[in-house]
Design a protein around this motif. Structure first.
Motif, PDB file in Angstrom:
ATOM      1  N   ALA A  73       0.633  -1.318  -0.369  1.00 35.36           N
ATOM      2  CA  ALA A  73       0.094   0.399   0.018  1.00 35.36           C
ATOM      3  C   ALA A  73       1.147   0.957  -0.132  1.00 35.36           C
ATOM      4  N   ALA A  74       1.868   1.337   0.458  1.00 29.56           N
ATOM      5  CA  ALA A  74       2.778   2.849   0.760  1.00 29.56           C
ATOM      6  C   ALA A  74       3.030   2.853  -0.742  1.00 29.56           C
ATOM      7  N   GLY A 117      10.677  -7.570   3.910  1.00 29.83           N
ATOM      8  CA  GLY A 117      11.922  -7.386   3.448  1.00 29.83           C
ATOM      9  C   GLY A 117      12.545  -6.571   2.222  1.00 29.83           C
ATOM     10  N   GLU A 118      11.926  -7.436   0.906  1.00 38.08           N
ATOM     11  CA  GLU A 118      12.159  -7.188   0.089  1.00 38.08           C
ATOM     12  C   GLU A 118      11.400  -5.884  -0.235  1.00 38.08           C
ATOM     13  N   LEU A 119       9.629  -5.841   0.245  1.00 35.29           N
ATOM     14  CA  LEU A 119       8.737  -4.653   0.572  1.00 35.29           C
ATOM     15  C   LEU A 119       9.729  -3.623   0.920  1.00 35.29           C
ATOM     16  N   GLY A 120      10.563  -4.194   1.814  1.00 36.13           N
ATOM     17  CA  GLY A 120      10.521  -2.886   2.736  1.00 36.13           C
ATOM     18  C   GLY A 120      11.943  -1.704   1.918  1.00 36.13           C
ATOM     19  N   ARG A 121      12.451  -3.357   1.774  1.00 38.04           N
ATOM     20  CA  ARG A 121      13.619  -2.101   0.713  1.00 38.04           C
ATOM     21  C   ARG A 121      13.224  -1.473  -0.468  1.00 38.04           C
ATOM     22  N   LYS A 122      12.555  -2.416  -0.767  1.00 43.00           N
ATOM     23  CA  LYS A 122      11.868  -0.848  -2.138  1.00 43.00           C
ATOM     24  C   LYS A 122      11.398   0.452  -1.283  1.00 43.00           C
ATOM     25  N   ASP A 137      14.070   2.592  -1.365  1.00 42.32           N
ATOM     26  CA  ASP A 137      14.385   3.447  -2.602  1.00 42.32           C
ATOM     27  C   ASP A 137      13.771   4.550  -2.612  1.00 42.32           C
ATOM     28  N   LEU A 138      11.967   4.659  -1.592  1.00 39.67           N
ATOM     29  CA  LEU A 138      12.104   5.457  -2.728  1.00 39.67           C
ATOM     30  C   LEU A 138      11.637   5.944  -1.839  1.00 39.67           C
ATOM     31  N   GLY A 139      12.484   6.239  -0.606  1.00 40.81           N
ATOM     32  CA  GLY A 139      12.312   7.415   0.049  1.00 40.81           C
ATOM     33  C   GLY A 139      11.430   7.093   1.275  1.00 40.81           C
ATOM     34  N   ILE A 140      11.049   6.188   1.349  1.00 41.10           N
ATOM     35  CA  ILE A 140       9.523   6.622   2.303  1.00 41.10           C
ATOM     36  C   ILE A 140      10.525   5.928   3.493  1.00 41.10           C
ATOM     37  N   PRO A 141       9.863   6.753   4.461  1.00 40.39           N
ATOM     38  CA  PRO A 141      10.604   6.589   5.797  1.00 40.39           C
ATOM     39  C   PRO A 141      10.361   5.508   6.692  1.00 40.39           C
ATOM     40  N   VAL A 142      10.572   4.970   7.123  1.00 41.42           N
ATOM     41  CA  VAL A 142      10.506   3.528   8.090  1.00 41.42           C
ATOM     42  C   VAL A 142      10.503   3.237   9.986  1.00 41.42           C
ATOM     43  N   LEU A 143      10.109   3.175  10.126  1.00 39.84           N
ATOM     44  CA  LEU A 143      10.289   3.628  11.451  1.00 39.84           C
ATOM     45  C   LEU A 143       9.718   2.006  12.420  1.00 39.84           C
ATOM     46  N   GLN A 144      10.698   1.633  12.351  1.00 42.85           N
ATOM     47  CA  GLN A 144      10.459  -0.323  12.544  1.00 42.85           C
ATOM     48  C   GLN A 144      10.385  -0.146  14.254  1.00 42.85           C
ATOM     49  N   GLY A 145       9.415  -0.993  14.807  1.00 38.99           N
ATOM     50  CA  GLY A 145       9.878  -0.899  16.548  1.00 38.99           C
ATOM     51  C   GLY A 145       9.628  -0.019  16.867  1.00 38.99           C
TER      52      GLY A 145
END
Ligand SMILES: [Zn+2]
Lengths: 1073, 199, 113
Positions: A387-388, A410-415, A418-426
């Motif tokens: 969705a992101a 996994g792979e989708l996270g890397r994508k 790559d698109l510059g979407i900030p990811v807040l893990q945990g």
């Protein structure tokens, strides 16, 4: 963006921008496109608010994109064709559609319900039970107010003018669900030579493939779907049912499907034929003429290639079918209904603008609508990253992906990175801001304890919160079929386990997550089922699809908040029923442990939801609170219907004159022409009385009665059951069945016979005649005809197979015309009868074949009125002619046709009982004073029971006659009889409070009054000039001459005298003349 | 005198009032001039079976759900029950012939001509229309020429048989239900276009 | 809706049948010789098992024959149908149905093609 549709994307999707469709929502004129659902069109128009929640009246928006949608439950249409409570996500948009919110009183934007929200703690779990059960009298007020403010939709205002039908079908393999797995299963089965039915609830086949960006077999998924549907259409034995929800899985592989035949974008209504033709109406869903992806019924029993012309020919007169109920018996079933995405349980997770990730992808990819401009994506698994990516691709900003997992995706996270979407893990979203629309999300660190309290570390502004708590396979049908479910800890979901019936699950509904797995699982399921059918599975390989590497899901049931669950903003588990984490805690605190009890106490999974969105989250939270594992807590039972089904489709054609068969005698049309109102007896329509000009029933019946007593009457008695009993052992058989000495009957004699159940109770009665040494003619009551024949066959076949007797029903072959009254003989004589009719030659209770007016008949000299009478048995095809001849011949005697009412009066004057009116299955022949019919010389069914202590009680209710003391009052049938009027008065004095308001005796007493019997038959007797009644009275046979009382509504008890149940011609001379 | 009286099946008014449409894909025909005999006989005992076959000049079907054709149609109704469909004028005579021939057997023959109405359901959508009210699998591979079944149709009990030419079906229904069943059939067939041939 | 095998007509929908209660209840040869309690036992008491149940059904809309069915009262699974003993005391074999495929077990798989 399209001007009129601010959220519409300029390109892409499966909507036809060249075909705008106008519709109204809560009075506002809006526009969508062909191919939209009502929900996607609402989002295109930036409609956020679609209703108010059931209990707390909170503003709600669209959450899902399919059957799971809990909030967008709308009223569609107006007036007679209004349909309440449809999910906007499942209503295809059509031109002129009118929709309104059902939960919006007095208006969806006016926040009257905020008061409920504020005092929501008062409306916690079990609020119905606790708050409103006492005082009981107030319940109606509460209920009215709550329902009105909650809004359940409005019933149509007039009878439904639409046309519905049922259809029975058989197949080797029924495939439920037309996504990747279902398509492959259907293809495999069809190619293997099986008879296949593929049903899918959507307008188009393809399921999730229509909303994804994946490639299948090197082509865009939607193109691959089109090719497969085409191929299925070419299979000789494959029926495709789009717009068809498999909603019930019943015993022995019987399944029910609701097909919505008229869900077309242009509002065109299709007849059965048209539904199945591969022509414009069907295929216009997305404006693609002859594009088979929209699904047509393929060649097979229902194919009508040139039906278009025919349908067009009588368009003006033919009403098209709106919905069709398919009743399918399948030898094997493949369940491929996919899965439901779960919400995440955080504070204010019900705010408009909080959506499921899969729904967001569907809005963008399938419908080309963008539900928000700045999104926060909250997940505990990889799928939400799609969705992101889709949001970013469509031009929206993804402010952050908040992933509870420390390891992220996994792979989708890397994508995404790559698109510059900030990811807040945990991290988690602990709360959202905004009331009628989300305006921001509070982010907190996730330490792994859902019940801890947390402090948000930041707040992100956004207008869309996308959530994914993982997927729950749609196991509804598997479970309905009796199949077991196993908890899968790695996928965090219940998967279908052992089947009880002949079904297999496939695809996402079987716990497969990737597209490649789903396609392969479909092939496997298809091959497995055809192998079970003994067919060689066609060697089909699953098409290639990308397999991406994913990180595992992590459990995240309750998201921690700033305060504990009871005091933090509401964390909803079931949006539709307003069930929150606090409600489940409360239920446990109040002692509920079993999941089925908690469900009922909190309403979790009620309504149209049926456990689609909230079930797993609810069970997981319950398990957490109880300190148990989820499988220990278990799941609730799934029952039909999977999605709501209209009353119309349930009724099908069985409405109006087809609701129940109307059985007509051969003389029926004469009765109709004579203006006789009909009395329904069983399914028969019998003439009730024959009014002359201006007569009411009372006058007509009085006239008919006097005609029979003084001259001659004629009645259609054809509905009586008639049975031919023949064979060397027929006497022995009938001796065992009837209570009298059948063997003593000479050939040509008639007898009144009764049969008892083994419990000694009167079951049926009728005249029987001995036609020959080994042949009898039996008659039964109208209502008992079929049952008696089955009953006799049961004894012959199961208990006494050694008896050589054949029974043949003649009910449908013969009409019976009763000619009764002192002049009846003269009528027959006048008509010309080939046998002598005088009393010596043809006395009472005899039967003889004869020729009457040149027509062969059988004459019975029997009487149900006590008068000289004949019953004429004549074959049906000549019966109307005979009736007319009798009317002609009787003219000089003023022969009077009479109906069932007069027949009842005449027989009551003679004290003859009607089985089922004067008896009720608890009355023995002794109670009726029929002792003389009970043979001492033999055993018969029920005889032993007459010696049971209960049957020997002296205070059993016994048949008596009653005379009203005022010689005027016709007692209502069913009137209760009491010994002493004084008991009412005494009760009155003792009563302290007035009660029993509205009941007959209530204003007098609240004390129970012993009753000694009840009135079974009651009439005004025209020939006696006063009312008569038959009644069952305790010990009545020994109380003749006593006075008891009839309890009458609104007046004092009426004294009535107990008399013998024969009021007229007690000696019986009149029938012997 | 009876010869001068026209025999009625009771559906005259209904058929007369029903409008047919052109291009109809279903045809509902009230089949007149039929007589029916009900025969009960134990095929395992004595020579009743052969005797009956001789009297009828054709065999009684012993296979469930089948019928034989010839001078008459003989439908299997149960392991010891058959329905014989013959010409109206022949029914009485055939009945007494059978009764005479079977006088020494345990058998029951009843003329039930007036108890049944036969309907012909034809046209390309006949099967679809029947499937709306019948739970039998009507696929020709399951239910083809020579086959019949006593079963339910809508809320009536019928004897359903595949027409000799496999182009349609014969529905034999108890007379009192015929009016209801015709209305049901007309309604079910309406979306397909329905025609009532006038005899 | 159950699918019931009539031993004569084959598999038919439940709507064609009527139910006749527990099979194997034998009417006492001499009811008069029975005590009230014994007669009441014959009249009213049934085994009502959880599990396999032998019961009577009548193919009311079909061949009008009464026959026996062995049905599981929990799963509704029908193990077999059987004819009742005729005058000679012999019952035909009855029809066994494979629940998975719905086929009579003595039929060749897929033999209708
Ligand atoms: Zn049968």
């Amino acid at each position: 963006m399209t001007g009129a549709q601010p959220n519409r994307l300029p390109t892409g999707g499966r909507v036809d921008r060249s075909r705008p469709l106008g519709f109204r929502f809560d009075g506002n004129a809006l526009q969508g496109f062909a191919g939209d659902t009502l929900a996607s069109a609402l989002i295109a128009n930036d409609v956020q608010l679609v209703g108010r929640s059931f209990k707390l009246r909170r503003p709600r928006g669209i959450v899902g994109s399919g059957a799971e949608e809990p909030n967008a439950i709308l009223q569609i249409g107006e007036g007679a064709t209004a349909q309440p409570n449809l999910r906007a996500t499942q209503v295809p948009l059509r031109d002129g559609l009118v929709a309104r919110t059902t939960r919006g009183w007095p208006g969806v934007r006016f926040d009257v319900g905020a008061i409920n929200d504020t005092f929501g703690r008062l409306l916690g779990a079990g609020f119905y039970y606790k708050t409103f059960m006492y005082p009981r009298a107030w319940w109606k007020l509460y209920e009215h107010a709550i329902r009105r403010s909650a809004g359940f939709g409005a019933a149509p205002t007039a009878p439904d003018p639409d046309c519905y039908e049922h259809m029975n079908a058989h197949c080797d393999v029924l495939v439920a669900g037309g996504g990747p797995a279902g398509l492959m299963a259907a293809l495999t089965a069809a190619k293997s030579g099986a008879r296949v039915i593929l049903a899918d609830e959507q307008n188009e086949f393809g399921g999730g493939l229509l909303a994804c960006t994946d490639q299948v077999d090197g082509a865009p998924a939607a193109e691959w779907v089109a090719a497969v549907v085409d191929e299925l259409g070419d299979c000789a034995d494959c029926t495709l049912l789009p717009r068809s929800t498999v909603f019930g899985y019943h015993d022995h592989n019987f399944l029910t499907i609701a097909e919505r035949c008229r869900d077309h974008p242009d509002g065109s209504a299709d007849a059965f034929s048209a539904t199945n033709r591969p022509a414009a109406g069907d295929d216009s869903t997305a404006g693609r003429q002859h594009d088979p992806r929209n699904g047509r019924t393929a060649k097979g029993p229902d194919d009508h290639p040139d039906s278009g012309a025919a349908a067009g020919h009588h368009q003006d007169t033919v009403q098209p079918v709106k919905e069709r109920l398919w009743r399918i018996r399948a030898r094997q079933v493949v369940l491929a209904q996919g899965s439901f995405e779960r919400p995440l349980v955080f504070c204010n997770n019900d705010r408009p603008g909080v959506m499921l990730a899969s729904a967001v992808s569907t809005w963008i990819n399938r419908y080309a609508v963008l539900p928000g401009r700045r999104a926060v994506v909250f997940t505990n698994n990889d799928s939400a990253y799609r969705a992101a990516l889709d949001l970013t691709e469509a031009g929206a900003e993804v402010a952050a992906v908040v992933d509870s997992r420390r390891g992220g995706a996994g792979e989708l996270g890397r994508k995404a990175l790559d698109l510059g979407i900030p990811v807040l893990q945990g991290h988690v979203v602990s709360d959202v801001a905004g009331r009628q629309r989300v305006s921001g999300a509070s982010i907190a660190r996730w330490a792994g304890d859902g019940w801890a309290t947390v402090k948000p570390t930041m707040r992100i502004d956004c207008d869309l919160v996308v959530m994914s708590g993982g997927y729950s396979p749609a196991v509804h049908l598997h479970s309905q079929a009796g199949g077991q479910l196993d908890w899968d800890e790695s996928q965090l979901g219940f998967l279908p386990a052992k089947s009880v019936q002949a079904n297999v699950s496939a695809g996402a509904g079987n716990g497969k997550s990737s597209l490649a797995e789903c396609l392969a699982d479909g092939v496997r399921a298809g091959a497995e089922t055809v192998s079970k059918l003994g067919l060689e599975p066609s060697p089909i390989e699953a098409p290639a699809a990308g397999n991406i590497d994913e990180n595992p899901i992590e459990a995240l049931w309750r998201v921690p908040a700033v305060r504990d669950a009871d005091r933090c903003p509401k964390q909803f588990i079931d949006f539709q029923n307003d069930t929150s984490v606090a409600d489940i805690k409360l239920a446990v605190r109040e002692g509920y442990r079993n999941v089925e009890h908690v469900k009922r106490y909190t309403a979790l999974g009620f309504g149209t939801d049926q456990g689609k969105l909230g079930n797993i989250n609810g069970m997981a939270v319950l398990a957490d609170i109880l300190g148990k594992s989820i499988p220990e807590v278990g799941t609730t039972t799934f029952r039909p219907a999977y999605t709501p089904v209209s009353f119309g489709v349930g009724a099908g054609e069985s409405v109006g004159e087809l609701y129940e068969p109307v059985r007509k005698t051969a003389i029926h049309e004469w009765h109709e022409a004579a203006g006789a109102p009909m009395e329904v007896v069983g399914q028969w329509h019998r003439p009730w009385y024959f009014p002359r000009d201006g007569e009411d029933m009372h006058a007509a019946v009085a006239r008919e009665c006097l005609a029979v007593r003084n001259s001659v009457g004629i009645m259609d008695a054809s509905t009586l059951g008639k049975i031919d009993a023949a064979g060397p052992d027929v006497v022995e058989f009938l001796e065992r069945i009837y209570t009298h000495d059948v063997g003593l009957m000479k050939v040509g004699r008639c007898a009144y016979g009764i049969m008892l159940g083994e419990d000694g109770m009167l079951m049926d009665d009728g005249v029987m005649a001995r036609r020959g040494e080994h042949r009898f003619y039996l008659t039964t009551t109208t209502g008992g005809a079929a049952n008696v024949l089955d009953w006799l066959e049961k004894w012959l076949q199961t208990e006494w197979p050694e008896l050589q007797v054949y029974l043949t029903s003649l009910t449908e072959h013969y009409s019976t015309i009763a000619v009764a009254g002192p002049h009846s003989r003269r009528v027959l004589d006048k008509l010309g009868c080939d046998i002598a009719l005088d009393n010596e030659s043809f006395p009472f209770m005899r039967m003889k074949p004869a020729t009457l007016a040149g027509i062969p008949v059988t004459l019975f000299r029997v009487s149900f009125s006590g008068e000289l009478a004949y019953e004429i048995n004549i074959e049906n095809s000549l019966a109307l002619a005979m009736w007319e001849k009798l009317m002609d011949a009787g003219r000089e005697f003023e022969i009077t046709p009479y109906g069932t009412e007069t027949m009842h009066v005449l027989r009551a004057e003679k004290g003859y009982v009607i089985v089922g009116q004067d008896t009720d299955g608890s009355v023995t022949p002794v109670d009726l004073g029929m002792n003389r019919l009970l043979s001492n010389e033999k055993d018969f069914l029920g005889k032993r029971s007459l010696r049971r202590p209960d049957c020997l009680r002296e205070d059993r209710k016994q048949l008596v006659g009653l005379l009203s003391s005022d010689a005027r009052t016709v007692l209502p049938e069913g009137t209760q009889l009491i010994d002493e009027a004084g008991s009412l008065a005494r009760g009155h004095r003792r009563a302290k409070r007035p009660a029993w308001r509205g009941s007959q005796l209530g204003h007098r007493s609240r004390e129970p009054i012993p009753m000694c019997g009840h009135v079974t038959s009651s009439y005004q007797s025209a020939c006696l000039g006063h009312p008569i009644a038959l009644a069952l009275v305790a010990g009545g046979q020994s109380r003749k001459g006593a006075t008891i009382h009839a309890a009458l509504p609104g007046r004092d008890p009426l004294p009535v005298e107990i008399v013998a149940p024969v009021f007229y011609d007690a000696g019986g001379q009149r029938q012997h003349v | 005198m009876s010869e001068t009286i026209e025999r009625r099946h009771g559906l005259e008014a209904f058929v007369a009032a029903t409008e047919s449409v052109g291009g109809a894909r279903v045809e509902i025909d009230v089949l007149t001039g039929r007589g029916f005999l009900n025969l009960r006989l134990d095929p395992r005992k004595g020579n009743g079976l052969e005797t009956a076959a001789r009297a009828l000049n054709q065999p009684l079907p012993l296979t469930a759900n089948t019928f034989t054709t010839g001078e008459h149609r003989v439908y299997w109704c149960g392991p010891d029950e058959w329905l014989i469909e013959t010409d109206e004028e022949r029914a009485t005579r055939l009945g007494s012939d059978l009764a005479k021939a079977l006088a020494d057997c345990h058998a029951a023959i009843n003329d039930v001509s007036s108890g049944h109405v036969a309907l012909g359901i034809a046209g390309e959508d006949a099967r679809t229309v029947l499937a709306k009210g019948c739970t039998l699998d009507l696929d020709p591979r399951e239910f083809g020429p020579g086959q019949c079944a006593r079963t339910g149709l809508a809320k009536a009990t019928v004897l359903l048989a595949v027409a000799d030419d496999a182009a349609g079906y014969t529905v034999i229904v108890a007379r009192s239900f015929a009016d209801y069943l015709c209305r049901w059939l007309a309604n079910a067939a309406r979306p397909h276009g329905v025609r009532f041939p006038v005899p | 809706m159950l699918l019931i095998d009539c031993p004569w007509c084959g598999s038919r929908a439940e709507t064609e049948f009527s139910y006749g209660g527990e099979a194997g209840i034998v009417r006492p040869a001499d009811p008069d010789a029975l005590s009230d309690a014994e007669w009441a036992d014959y009249l009213f008491n049934r085994t009502n098992p959880r599990g396999a149940h032998r019961e009577l059904w009548n193919h009311a809309q079909g061949c009008r024959r009464w026959f026996g069915v062995e049905r599981d009262t929990v799963t509704y699974r029908i193990a077999r149908s059987f004819t009742l003993p005729d005058a000679a005391g012999a019952a035909d074999g009855g029809v066994e149905r494979d629940f998975e495929t719905g086929d009579p077990t003595d039929a060749e798989p897929g033999d209708r093609r």
